[in-house]
Enzyme design. Structure first.
Site, short mmCIF file in Angstrom:
data_model
loop_
_atom_site.label_atom_id
_atom_site.label_comp_id
_atom_site.label_asym_id
_atom_site.label_seq_id
_atom_site.Cartn_x
_atom_site.Cartn_y
_atom_site.Cartn_z
N SER A 25 -4.19 -3.56 -2.69
CA SER A 25 -4.86 -2.40 -2.10
C SER A 25 -3.97 -1.31 -1.53
O SER A 25 -4.48 -0.25 -1.17
CB SER A 25 -5.80 -2.85 -1.00
OG SER A 25 -6.98 -3.33 -1.57
N SER A 82 -8.17 -1.00 -2.28
CA SER A 82 -9.16 -0.52 -1.35
C SER A 82 -8.71 0.61 -0.43
O SER A 82 -9.54 1.30 0.15
CB SER A 82 -9.64 -1.69 -0.49
OG SER A 82 -8.58 -2.20 0.29
N LYS A 87 -5.93 3.60 7.88
CA LYS A 87 -7.06 2.99 7.16
C LYS A 87 -8.06 2.42 8.16
O LYS A 87 -7.67 1.81 9.17
CB LYS A 87 -6.53 1.89 6.24
CG LYS A 87 -7.60 1.25 5.36
CD LYS A 87 -6.97 0.16 4.48
CE LYS A 87 -7.98 -0.45 3.54
NZ LYS A 87 -7.38 -1.53 2.70
N1 GLN Z 1 -8.89 -5.32 -5.21
C1 GLN Z 1 -8.61 -6.57 -4.55
C2 GLN Z 1 -9.89 -7.13 -3.99
O1 GLN Z 1 -10.87 -6.55 -4.23
C3 GLN Z 1 -7.59 -6.37 -3.51
C4 GLN Z 1 -8.13 -5.82 -2.27
C5 GLN Z 1 -7.10 -5.67 -1.22
O2 GLN Z 1 -5.91 -5.77 -1.50
N2 GLN Z 1 -7.56 -5.49 0.00
O3 GLN Z 1 -9.89 -8.14 -3.35
#
Ligand code: GLN
Length: 482
Positions: free
Chosen positions: A179, A155, A80
């Site tokens: 994410s 994400s 990532k």
């Molecule tokens: N969707 C969550 C956010 O927008 C989690 C994101 C993540 O785990 N990096 O913060």
């Protein structure tokens, strides 16, 4: 989906040992798949063939000399793009870091390579890992390989899509509020968030430091265990990394789960869940019962406060962590006459709308006059959420819930409604706040052939138990083809 050959960690090892293929040929095969498929998926942002082939050649030389191959020899992986890679552009899917090339590797990357893995490239994600659909990337959204009109989740959407489409055998993602698990669920592959502190975050570009974790995606539970085993363990360069010894995570795989007590928290099976997610997860639970697991109904009364708590704390930490992107030390700079103007223009042009929204919310909850009402109170509620988990684990061995309340949604469907996007994380943020480990594994499909994910939480450092149960379910559902 296209019928590409499904490579796994054991099948690569067997093929290398039998000399039916070389590590270089495997890397070549993956790059040709990427060339074909990535234009429509947008899963990879940067490819690193030079580094990949150099590593593959090292493996092939070892093999020619008869040296014992390391555990992930020749396994193609994707990283990532919030995780630093020496000499390879690391953008966080943001304009502000568009041309940033880190001078060092993250520990997780270093450990994967030391174990023989071949790093194919860097994967797309929501900007600075903020989002649940991958639509917040400055470089365009990722498309779900199961249905190109749909989001892969976020994400870590690029990592999930790359593995699900057969463009990598494994991938690293990060999970702050869901994410890793949510894109794993939406793309139909196993994905694991380890215990907070289990995997070093040295070299991870921080979003919310009290929540961020690095973890693996793969196409089988056993491969998830192999990758996680390699990246886990103490690292003196990350003061939050735990000193707990790392057990052999493959040990539990294949062992009986008879008698395991599985907690079913009522709060995770309430309103707002897609009916087909519900029916598939219930079927998964019945399958676990048929394997001899004992279901225990329980309550986790502070679950309802988790989303609000998470978005206060995560954004507060983000506003502080992202202060370093000011045009002075890293990445993009918009030259202006005064320093204040330069900061304003650089940050104004460099960050996308969601990142700005979070910096503003985070700054607000930390500001004097509001700190006690929001930030401090959220910290207290976080302790209550953690105590829900502690109490549950006195009664049960694991908790089983859906991963996401809905299957993959359409691109564009939630992008104009941040609140509905934030609600995508309703079943995942709790475990993030509590610091416990969790896996999402595929558990059936909806009538539109969209994958459903089942989530298993365990107590801190019980990764082995989670993997044992996940593997038993995977086998019972007939998902493992390796
Ligand atoms: N969707 C969550 C956010 O927008 C989690 C994101 C993540 O785990 N990096 O913060």
């Amino acid at each position: 989906m296209s019928a590409v050959r499904k490579w796994t960690v054991p099948s690569i090892r067997a093929a290398l040992e039998a000399k039916t293929i070389s590590a270089r040929e495997i890397a070549t095969e993956f790059y040709s798949r990427i060339e074909k498929r990535n234009p429509e998926l947008n899963a990879y942002l940067t490819l690193s063939p030079e580094r990949a082939y150099a590593q593959a050649d090292r493996i092939d030389t070892m093999r020619a000399k008869g040296t014992r191959l390391p555990p992930l020899a020749g396994v193609p992986v994707a990283i990532k793009d919030v995780i630093s890679t020496r000499g390879i552009c690391t953008t966080c899917a943001s304009r502000i870091l568009e041309n940033y090339v880190p001078p060092y590797d993250a520990t997780a990357v270093e450990r994967l390579e030391a174990a023989g893995a071949v790093i194919l490239g860097k994967t797309n994600c929501d900007e600075f890992a903020m989002g649940s659909s991958n639509e917040n990337s400055a470089f365009g959204p990722v498309h779900n390989p199961v249905d190109l009109a749909r989001v892969p989740g976020g994400s870590s959407g690029g990592s999930a899509a790359a593995v699900a489409a057969g463009l990598a055998v494994g991938a690293l993602g990060t999970d702050t509020g869901g994410s890793i698990r949510q894109p794993g669920a939406l793309c139909g592959i196993p994905a694991m968030m380890p215990t907070y502190g289990r995997v070093s975050r040295y070299g991870l570009i921080a979003f919310a430091s009290s929540l961020d974790r690095i973890g693996p995606f793969a196409s089988t539970v056993s491969d998830v265990a192999s990758l996680l085993g390699v990246i886990s363990g103490n690292d003196p360069r990350d003061s939050t990394s735990a000193s707990a010894p790392v057990p052999n995570l493959l040990e539990g795989i294949g062992k009986t789960v008879k008698g395991m007590r599985i907690g079913l928290p009522a709060e995770y099976f309430g309103e707002g869940m897609d009916t087909e997610v519900r029916s598939n997860v219930e079927k998964g639970i019945q399958t676990l019962e048929s394997l001899g697991c004992r279901p225990v109904n329980l309550r986790m009364p502070h679950t309802d406060y988790a989303i609000a708590t998470y978005y206060i704390l995560a954004n507060a930490e983000a506003s502080s962590n992202l202060a370093r992107f000011d045009g002075v030390r890293y990445g993009m700079r918009v030259p202006e006459s005064s320093l204040a103007e330069m900061y304003r223009e650089t940050r104004g042009k460099g960050f996308g709308p969601e990142v700005k929204r979070r910096i503003m919310l985070g700054t607000y909850v930390l500001s004097s006059g509001y700190y006690d009402a929001y930030y401090l109170r959220a910290q207290k509620v976080r302790s209550l959420i953690r105590s829900d988990f502690n109490a549950a684990f006195e009664k049960v061995d694991v908790l089983v819930t859906p991963t996401s309340s809905a299957p993959a949604f359409l691109l564009g469907e939630r992008i104009d409604d941040p609140l509905s996007m934030y609600l995508s994380d309703i079943y995942t943020v709790t475990g993030s706040l509590a610091g416990v480990p969790a896996i999402s594994i595929p558990c059936g499909m909806t009538s539109k052939r969209l994958p459903v994910g089942l989530q298993i939480f365990g107590p801190p450092f019980a990764e082995e138990r989670i993997l044992q149960l996940a593997h038993a379910l995977e086998r019972a559902l007939g998902a493992e083809q390796a």
